[in-house]
Structure formats: structure tokens, C-alpha cells
Design a protein around this motif. Structure first.
Motif, PDB file in Angstrom:
ATOM      1  N   VAL A 101      -4.643  40.970  52.917  1.00 51.00           N
ATOM      2  CA  VAL A 101      -5.278  40.137  51.872  1.00 51.00           C
ATOM      3  C   VAL A 101      -5.056  40.759  50.502  1.00 51.00           C
ATOM      4  CG1 VAL A 101      -7.083  39.201  53.378  1.00 51.00           C
ATOM      5  CG2 VAL A 101      -7.548  41.307  52.085  1.00 51.00           C
ATOM      6  N   LEU A 102      -5.036  39.888  49.519  1.00 47.61           N
ATOM      7  CA  LEU A 102      -4.937  40.335  48.135  1.00 47.61           C
ATOM      8  C   LEU A 102      -6.193  41.145  47.785  1.00 47.61           C
ATOM      9  CD1 LEU A 102      -2.716  39.276  46.101  1.00 47.61           C
ATOM     10  CD2 LEU A 102      -4.529  37.929  45.083  1.00 47.61           C
ATOM     11  N   ILE A 103      -6.035  42.164  46.966  1.00 44.69           N
ATOM     12  CA  ILE A 103      -7.200  42.912  46.496  1.00 44.69           C
ATOM     13  C   ILE A 103      -7.892  42.050  45.428  1.00 44.69           C
ATOM     14  CG2 ILE A 103      -7.958  45.007  45.297  1.00 44.69           C
ATOM     15  CD1 ILE A 103      -5.301  46.300  46.391  1.00 44.69           C
ATOM     16  N   PRO A 104      -9.178  41.766  45.598  1.00 42.45           N
ATOM     17  CA  PRO A 104      -9.852  40.921  44.597  1.00 42.45           C
ATOM     18  C   PRO A 104      -9.771  41.556  43.198  1.00 42.45           C
ATOM     19  CG  PRO A 104     -11.304  41.349  46.472  1.00 42.45           C
ATOM     20  CD  PRO A 104     -10.092  42.194  46.662  1.00 42.45           C
ATOM     21  N   ARG A 105      -9.495  40.702  42.195  1.00 44.02           N
ATOM     22  CA  ARG A 105      -9.289  41.185  40.817  1.00 44.02           C
ATOM     23  C   ARG A 105     -10.470  40.806  39.934  1.00 44.02           C
ATOM     24  NH1 ARG A 105      -4.870  42.199  43.412  1.00 44.02           N
ATOM     25  NH2 ARG A 105      -2.863  42.320  42.333  1.00 44.02           N
ATOM     26  N   GLU A 107     -10.382  39.514  37.045  1.00 45.97           N
ATOM     27  CA  GLU A 107     -10.154  38.208  36.402  1.00 45.97           C
ATOM     28  C   GLU A 107     -10.770  37.087  37.230  1.00 45.97           C
ATOM     29  OE1 GLU A 107      -7.953  40.919  36.614  1.00 45.97           O
ATOM     30  OE2 GLU A 107      -6.103  39.755  36.853  1.00 45.97           O
ATOM     31  N   THR A 108     -10.711  37.256  38.544  1.00 44.50           N
ATOM     32  CA  THR A 108     -11.205  36.194  39.429  1.00 44.50           C
ATOM     33  C   THR A 108     -12.720  36.038  39.317  1.00 44.50           C
ATOM     34  OG1 THR A 108      -9.316  36.671  40.845  1.00 44.50           O
ATOM     35  CG2 THR A 108     -11.064  35.352  41.825  1.00 44.50           C
ATOM     36  N   GLU A 109     -13.384  37.066  38.803  1.00 44.32           N
ATOM     37  CA  GLU A 109     -14.829  36.937  38.579  1.00 44.32           C
ATOM     38  C   GLU A 109     -15.120  35.849  37.539  1.00 44.32           C
ATOM     39  OE1 GLU A 109     -16.260  41.420  39.817  1.00 44.32           O
ATOM     40  OE2 GLU A 109     -15.975  40.974  37.701  1.00 44.32           O
ATOM     41  N   LEU A 133      -9.966  27.361  48.869  1.00 44.40           N
ATOM     42  CA  LEU A 133      -8.633  27.328  49.488  1.00 44.40           C
ATOM     43  C   LEU A 133      -7.913  28.660  49.268  1.00 44.40           C
ATOM     44  CD1 LEU A 133      -7.475  23.784  48.285  1.00 44.40           C
ATOM     45  CD2 LEU A 133      -8.188  24.409  50.603  1.00 44.40           C
ATOM     46  N   GLY A 134      -7.394  29.245  50.333  1.00 42.60           N
ATOM     47  CA  GLY A 134      -6.703  30.537  50.234  1.00 42.60           C
ATOM     48  C   GLY A 134      -7.711  31.630  49.969  1.00 42.60           C
ATOM     49  N   THR A 135      -8.663  31.754  50.886  1.00 41.55           N
ATOM     50  CA  THR A 135      -9.838  32.608  50.624  1.00 41.55           C
ATOM     51  C   THR A 135      -9.530  34.102  50.651  1.00 41.55           C
ATOM     52  OG1 THR A 135     -12.197  32.800  51.145  1.00 41.55           O
ATOM     53  CG2 THR A 135     -10.682  32.742  53.018  1.00 41.55           C
ATOM     54  N   GLY A 136      -8.456  34.504  51.334  1.00 46.43           N
ATOM     55  CA  GLY A 136      -8.099  35.933  51.377  1.00 46.43           C
ATOM     56  C   GLY A 136      -9.232  36.755  51.976  1.00 46.43           C
ATOM     57  N   SER A 137      -9.718  37.715  51.199  1.00 41.13           N
ATOM     58  CA  SER A 137     -10.821  38.566  51.678  1.00 41.13           C
ATOM     59  C   SER A 137     -12.154  37.819  51.712  1.00 41.13           C
ATOM     60  CB  SER A 137     -10.965  39.775  50.749  1.00 41.13           C
ATOM     61  OG  SER A 137     -11.321  39.331  49.449  1.00 41.13           O
ATOM     62  N   ALA A 139     -13.480  36.767  48.825  1.00 39.14           N
ATOM     63  CA  ALA A 139     -14.143  37.204  47.588  1.00 39.14           C
ATOM     64  C   ALA A 139     -14.861  36.056  46.865  1.00 39.14           C
ATOM     65  CB  ALA A 139     -13.118  37.856  46.656  1.00 39.14           C
ATOM     66  N   ILE A 140     -14.181  34.934  46.693  1.00 36.49           N
ATOM     67  CA  ILE A 140     -14.771  33.845  45.911  1.00 36.49           C
ATOM     68  C   ILE A 140     -15.934  33.210  46.681  1.00 36.49           C
ATOM     69  CG2 ILE A 140     -14.330  31.560  44.923  1.00 36.49           C
ATOM     70  CD1 ILE A 140     -11.409  32.515  44.439  1.00 36.49           C
ATOM     71  N   THR A 141     -15.657  32.820  47.920  1.00 34.83           N
ATOM     72  CA  THR A 141     -16.693  32.143  48.717  1.00 34.83           C
ATOM     73  C   THR A 141     -17.937  33.002  48.897  1.00 34.83           C
ATOM     74  OG1 THR A 141     -15.024  31.006  49.977  1.00 34.83           O
ATOM     75  CG2 THR A 141     -17.165  31.126  50.969  1.00 34.83           C
ATOM     76  N   SER A 202     -10.023  27.565  43.998  1.00 40.44           N
ATOM     77  CA  SER A 202      -8.925  28.362  44.563  1.00 40.44           C
ATOM     78  C   SER A 202      -8.329  29.319  43.536  1.00 40.44           C
ATOM     79  CB  SER A 202      -7.809  27.438  45.076  1.00 40.44           C
ATOM     80  OG  SER A 202      -6.778  28.203  45.662  1.00 40.44           O
ATOM     81  N   ASN A 203      -7.944  30.467  44.055  1.00 42.61           N
ATOM     82  CA  ASN A 203      -7.095  31.382  43.299  1.00 42.61           C
ATOM     83  C   ASN A 203      -5.766  31.403  44.045  1.00 42.61           C
ATOM     84  OD1 ASN A 203      -5.906  33.485  41.913  1.00 42.61           O
ATOM     85  ND2 ASN A 203      -7.077  35.082  42.966  1.00 42.61           N
ATOM     86  N   PRO A 204      -4.931  30.397  43.797  1.00 44.85           N
ATOM     87  CA  PRO A 204      -3.718  30.255  44.628  1.00 44.85           C
ATOM     88  C   PRO A 204      -2.626  31.223  44.176  1.00 44.85           C
ATOM     89  CG  PRO A 204      -3.749  28.584  42.919  1.00 44.85           C
ATOM     90  CD  PRO A 204      -4.991  29.398  42.729  1.00 44.85           C
ATOM     91  N   PRO A 205      -1.568  31.370  44.976  1.00 50.15           N
ATOM     92  CA  PRO A 205      -0.431  32.182  44.515  1.00 50.15           C
ATOM     93  C   PRO A 205       0.199  31.490  43.307  1.00 50.15           C
ATOM     94  CG  PRO A 205      -0.272  31.622  46.873  1.00 50.15           C
ATOM     95  CD  PRO A 205      -1.357  30.784  46.301  1.00 50.15           C
ATOM     96  N   TYR A 206       0.363  32.206  42.210  1.00 52.41           N
ATOM     97  CA  TYR A 206       0.925  31.534  41.020  1.00 52.41           C
ATOM     98  C   TYR A 206       1.933  32.387  40.255  1.00 52.41           C
ATOM     99  CZ  TYR A 206      -2.986  34.116  38.873  1.00 52.41           C
ATOM    100  OH  TYR A 206      -3.875  35.087  38.517  1.00 52.41           O
ATOM    101  N   GLU A 226       2.976  36.444  50.184  1.00 58.80           N
ATOM    102  CA  GLU A 226       2.636  35.012  50.297  1.00 58.80           C
ATOM    103  C   GLU A 226       1.363  34.670  49.532  1.00 58.80           C
ATOM    104  OE1 GLU A 226       3.081  37.158  52.655  1.00 58.80           O
ATOM    105  OE2 GLU A 226       1.417  37.164  54.077  1.00 58.80           O
ATOM    106  N   ALA A 227       0.557  35.687  49.197  1.00 55.21           N
ATOM    107  CA  ALA A 227      -0.649  35.433  48.409  1.00 55.21           C
ATOM    108  C   ALA A 227      -0.362  35.428  46.907  1.00 55.21           C
ATOM    109  CB  ALA A 227      -1.711  36.486  48.725  1.00 55.21           C
ATOM    110  N   LEU A 228       0.883  35.816  46.550  1.00 52.55           N
ATOM    111  CA  LEU A 228       1.255  35.937  45.137  1.00 52.55           C
ATOM    112  C   LEU A 228       2.303  34.917  44.718  1.00 52.55           C
ATOM    113  CD1 LEU A 228       1.827  39.793  45.254  1.00 52.55           C
ATOM    114  CD2 LEU A 228      -0.033  38.685  44.002  1.00 52.55           C
TER     115      LEU A 228
END
Ligand code: GLN
Length: 298
Positions: A101-105, A107-109, A133-137, A139-141, A202-206, A226-228
Motif C-alpha cells: 500500500v501507498l504510505i499515507p501522505r 497532503e491527503t489529510e 475508491l482505492g483505499t490502500g491502507s 487512511a481516508i476511510t 478517492s486519492n487515485p493514482p495520478y 499501480e497506486a501511483l
């Protein structure tokens, strides 16, 4: 208790080791050498970071020293600290992370903050249906669920490993009862007749594919590509989500996305061309870039 002669025999105490490691990391161009040294040493010694300062003279046993050395080696190979210690703080919680999983950043806060402003306090008797969508760890949910626990949460990821990490994180905070996890690609697994959502986030790959190799080695060597990877222009997934989300949102439901620092104008064009949303607002991240976009289904 160790006696004086044992202590003086030991070459390495906490202070000496911190100083040495900091300059060793510096010479290897590690970004935050002192911070990383402190986090890794406190992890090796099972101490809180602040306790290092109270125990500067404490010597290390051979086992502690060799454990710490193994962490130093991994860090020099550019493994992110969060993967070495297995956790990362985000919002008010600590998330277990592995390189699935992506390390939560930080910025996402800002995305979490924007979502919370749109979600009524829990005195509201009607629960909202929220999809990450694309919850990873997770973090958001989990951040949203911990603050607005009377709502009903859905969180998906196409990686089954990510979902199992997110689920474990939810269990750690007793939030697994209000979050429904599932595996799948964006909207594919969701039936059209499911309760329409009040919010999709979502914090999608961008990141444009060609840019990934130019990021820090910590990212491209260790984090899940794939998360990036957002395809050639970085907006492949953003486009998909914007094009489909309205079909799963209630009227006046919100879509919130994190985007790249230079993607604002392109994203605005995608939203306008789609013609399904109004109340489009871009929010600044901590560095002043417009990295969060919210829109309301017409
Ligand atoms: N939702 C997770 C986060 O924000 C993962 C995002 C991703 O993998 N692109 O950290």
C-alpha cells in the motif's frame, strides 16, 4: 541493571549512535537524517522517540545494535522509514503499512478535511453512504469513520493485499463494523442498484507514467507502482472516476478527489466536459497547490 564497567565497555550509547547515524544518512543524501535515525533507533530499542533524549547514555546490547544496523542498511537502500517500522501516522491514527500500500501522505489529510466539512456531525439521524475508491491502507476511510462513525462506509481496492491491510487497520480501531471492504477496480464490482452514495472520495493514482522514475527512489523502488501510475498524462483514472461517479451518487452527492499539483486546469476541463456536476471547488494543500477538488452531482 548494568554496572559501570559494563557500560564503559560498550562503545555505543544512544547519543553517539544518533550522531553517527545522522551523519551517515546525510552522506547518503537521506532527506531527514536526524529524524529517520531517531525513529529507527527508538523502534530498534522499543522506546518512544522522546525517551531517547532521556537515555542518551544508555548503551546498546549486541542484539540491539545488530537490529539497528539492519534498519540502517535498509534505509541506505532507500526503503522508506514507514515500511521499515511498519506504521505511519495519518490524521489522528496510526496505520499499519507494508509495501502493498501507498504510505499515507500529509497532503491527503486535506482531502479528509474537505470531506469532513461536507459531512454533518453525527447528530444527523440519517446515515450517509460514503465510498472510498482505492483505499490502500484505509487512511481516508478510517479517518472519516473515526470522526463520523454514524455513517456507513464502503472501501474498495483492486489489490486484495491492500484490502487485507485496510481491514486490519479498521479492526485495530474497532471500525470494521461500519466499513464494508471489497476488492475491485473502481466501479466494476458495484451493482447499479446498490444504495446510491452520498459521497465518493478517492486519492487515485495520478502520476504520469513517464514521471515515476524521476520521483525519489523511496517512491519508485518501494511503493506500489499501480497506486501511483495515472497513465500517460496522469489523468487516466481521474477521468474514469469523474466519468462514472455520477451514476453512483445521489442527486447533490459529492465527489472528492486528490489530484496532482499541476492538474487543476485539465481536471476542470474533464469535469466541465462531463457536464454532470456543479459546485466545483478546488482546495489548496499545505504547500498552496490546488490538490483537492470537490464537485456536486447535478
Ligand atoms: N487511499 C490511500 C491513500 O490516500 C491510497 C491511495 C492510492 O493508493 N493511490 O493513502
Amino acid at each position: 541493571m548494568q554496572n559501570q564497567s559494563q557500560i564503559s565497555k560498550s562503545r555505543w550509547n544512544i547519543l553517539k549512535l544518533l550522531k553517527w547515524t545522522t551523519s551517515y544518512f546525510k552522506s547518503h543524501n537521506i532527506d531527514k537524517p536526524r529524524t529517520d535515525a531517531e525513529i529507527l533507533l527508538s523502534y530498534a530499542l522499543k522506546l518512544r522517540r522522546i525517551d531517547l533524549y532521556l537515555r542518551y547514555d544508555q548503551p546498546l546490547s549486541d542484539e540491539e545494535l545488530s537490529l539497528f544496523k539492519s534498519y540502517i542498511k535498509r534505509r541506505i537502500h532507500r526503503e522508506p522509514v514507514a515500511y521499515i517500522v511498519g506504521t505511519k501516522g495519518f490524521w489522528t491514527l496510526d496505520f499499519k503499512v507494508k509495501n502493498d500500500v501507498l504510505i499515507p501522505r500529509p497532503e491527503t489529510e486535506c482531502l479528509v478535511e474537505a470531506a469532513l466539512l461536507l459531512l454533518p456531525e453525527d447528530s444527523n439521524p440519517i446515515p450517509k453512504y460514503i465510498l472510498d475508491l482505492g483505499t490502500g491502507s484505509g487512511a481516508i476511510t478510517l479517518s472519516l469513520a473515526s470522526q463520523r462513525p454514524k455513517n456507513i462506509f464502503f472501501a474498495s481496492d483492486r489489490s486484495i493485499r491492500a484490502i487485507s491491510i485496510a481491514h486490519r487497520n479498521a479492526k485495530d480501531y474497532d471500525l470494521d463494523g461500519i466499513i464494508n471492504f471489497f476488492v475491485g477496480d473502481w466501479f466494476n464490482p458495484i451493482k447499479a442498484d446498490i444504495h446510491p452514495f452520498d459521497m465518493i472520495i478517492s486519492n487515485p493514482p495520478y502520476i504520469p507514467s513517464g514521471m515515476i522514475g524521476r520521483l525519489q527512489p523511496e517512491i519508485y523502488l518501494y511503493e506500489p507502482i499501480e497506486a501511483l501510475d495515472g497513465g500517460e498524462d496522469g489523468l487516466y483514472h481521474v477521468r474514469q472516476i469523474i466519468q462514472w461517479a455520477h451514476a453512483y451518487l445521489n442527486k447533490n452527492g459529492f465527489l472528492l478527489l486528490e489530484i496532482g499539483h499541476d492538474q487543476r486546469d485539465d481536471v476542470l476541463e474533464i469535469i466541465n466536459n462531463c457536464n454532470k456536476y456543479d459546485n466545483i471547488v478546488f482546495e489548496n494543500d499545505l504547500s498552496g497547490f490546488q490538490r483537492v477538488v470537490q464537485m456536486r452531482k447535478k
